[in-house]
Design an enzyme around this catalytic site. Sequence first.
Site, PDB file in Angstrom:
ATOM      1  N   LYS A 111       6.041   4.065   3.589  1.00 51.28           N
ATOM      2  CA  LYS A 111       5.422   5.396   3.548  1.00 51.28           C
ATOM      3  C   LYS A 111       5.454   6.081   4.906  1.00 51.28           C
ATOM      4  CE  LYS A 111       2.593   5.154  -0.559  1.00 51.28           C
ATOM      5  NZ  LYS A 111       1.277   5.217  -1.166  1.00 51.28           N
ATOM      6  N   LYS A 194      11.678   2.202  -7.878  1.00 57.94           N
ATOM      7  CA  LYS A 194      10.611   2.122  -8.885  1.00 57.94           C
ATOM      8  C   LYS A 194      10.205   3.532  -9.341  1.00 57.94           C
ATOM      9  CE  LYS A 194       6.374   2.131  -6.270  1.00 57.94           C
ATOM     10  NZ  LYS A 194       5.054   1.679  -5.984  1.00 57.94           N
ATOM     11  N   LYS A 197       5.169   8.358  -8.529  1.00 59.82           N
ATOM     12  CA  LYS A 197       4.629   9.724  -8.502  1.00 59.82           C
ATOM     13  C   LYS A 197       5.275  10.535  -7.402  1.00 59.82           C
ATOM     14  CE  LYS A 197       0.041   7.921  -9.310  1.00 59.82           C
ATOM     15  NZ  LYS A 197      -1.258   7.647  -8.733  1.00 59.82           N
TER      16      LYS A 197
END
Length: 332
Positions: A111, A194, A197
């Site tokens: 991230k 994966k 969102k």
Amino acid sequence: MNRIFSGMQPTRQLHLGNYLGALRNWVALQASYDCIFCVVDLHALTLPQEPEVLRSNTREVAAAYIAAGIDPQRCILFAQSHVSAHSELSWILSCHAPIGWLNRMTQFKEKAGKHRDSAVLGLYAYPVLMAADILAYKATHVPVGEDQKQHLELSRDIAGAFNRHYDVDFFPLPEPQILGEATRVMSLRDGSKKMSKSDISDQSRINMTDDAETIAQKIRKAKTDPDPLPETADDLVARPEADNLVTIYGALTDQSRQQVLDAQAGAQFSTFKTALVDVAVAKLAPITAEMNRLMNDPAEIDRLLSHGADRAEAIAAKTLAEAKDIIGLLRI
Ligand code: AMP
Ligand code: TRP
């Protein structure tokens, strides 16, 4: 006593990965465990949030829990920010979590990317808050998708470090429960990523709020390869997109991938995708309808969350007070 704790972040919409990897398993577990399910709104603050959107997403995730079958009377359902013990315990635990352990967290590395220095402290400390969520309730089992396994191991390590430091047997070491056929649902556009969102392409995921036509269109457009479905699950290894669609079908129909292939081997993807649309719509449409119904009455969702927060607070405040005693923080 076995107690379950789990949570999801109210960041944008929930998708099929959240449902198959986590939520669906929670619904099944409520029959045999004492269950606590949280909307982890404080975790969502690790990314920039619009206040109105955060409020609405928090209600939407609560609505998704209930619509999927979580019973807010039998389980405790609440929002993390309503129980201040999570933040307090997080600080205490952060003083028992060596930086080296946090440096190993792959989710932070992903991230923060190349911009490590501008990543916020909260993003780095995120797994410690997660440990606090779990340990505040002395939860023994934590049902999550595959991607949370490393965070769970850190929670166990932190619980162990606390127990050893004070020579107590205070926090149980929580066990991950990575259940079902679809512990890692992949993107519909790229079988190596994966379903997430944060993917910029909405075509990559099926959202829990998508209507039947949108679900059908996304599945029809999902990436596949030209070969028909194989005989055995082993033959799916080098075909990630095909593997993903078979896995999703299996999870939606409570079958293993091999059972799916036993019935569908030799089928072309055009045929198989039609069958997949049918099962996906049959499973998701009633949940979406119920979510929409619940979202029409935000005051009722708030009332349920408030009731849940009272029940959660009673447990977490006691754990926090006991932890403070163990540590030697003065009780007045
Ligand atoms: P998050 O959306 O990151 O708050 O995740 C909520 C829950 O959904 C966690 O238990 C995750 O492990 C699970 N989850 C998220 N994405 C996926 C996915 N693509 N496949 C399976 N489980 C997932
Ligand atoms: N980190 C989890 C996720 O992104 C969400 C989460 C926060 C959680 N606290 C938790 C999951 C405690 C299980 C238990 O999916």
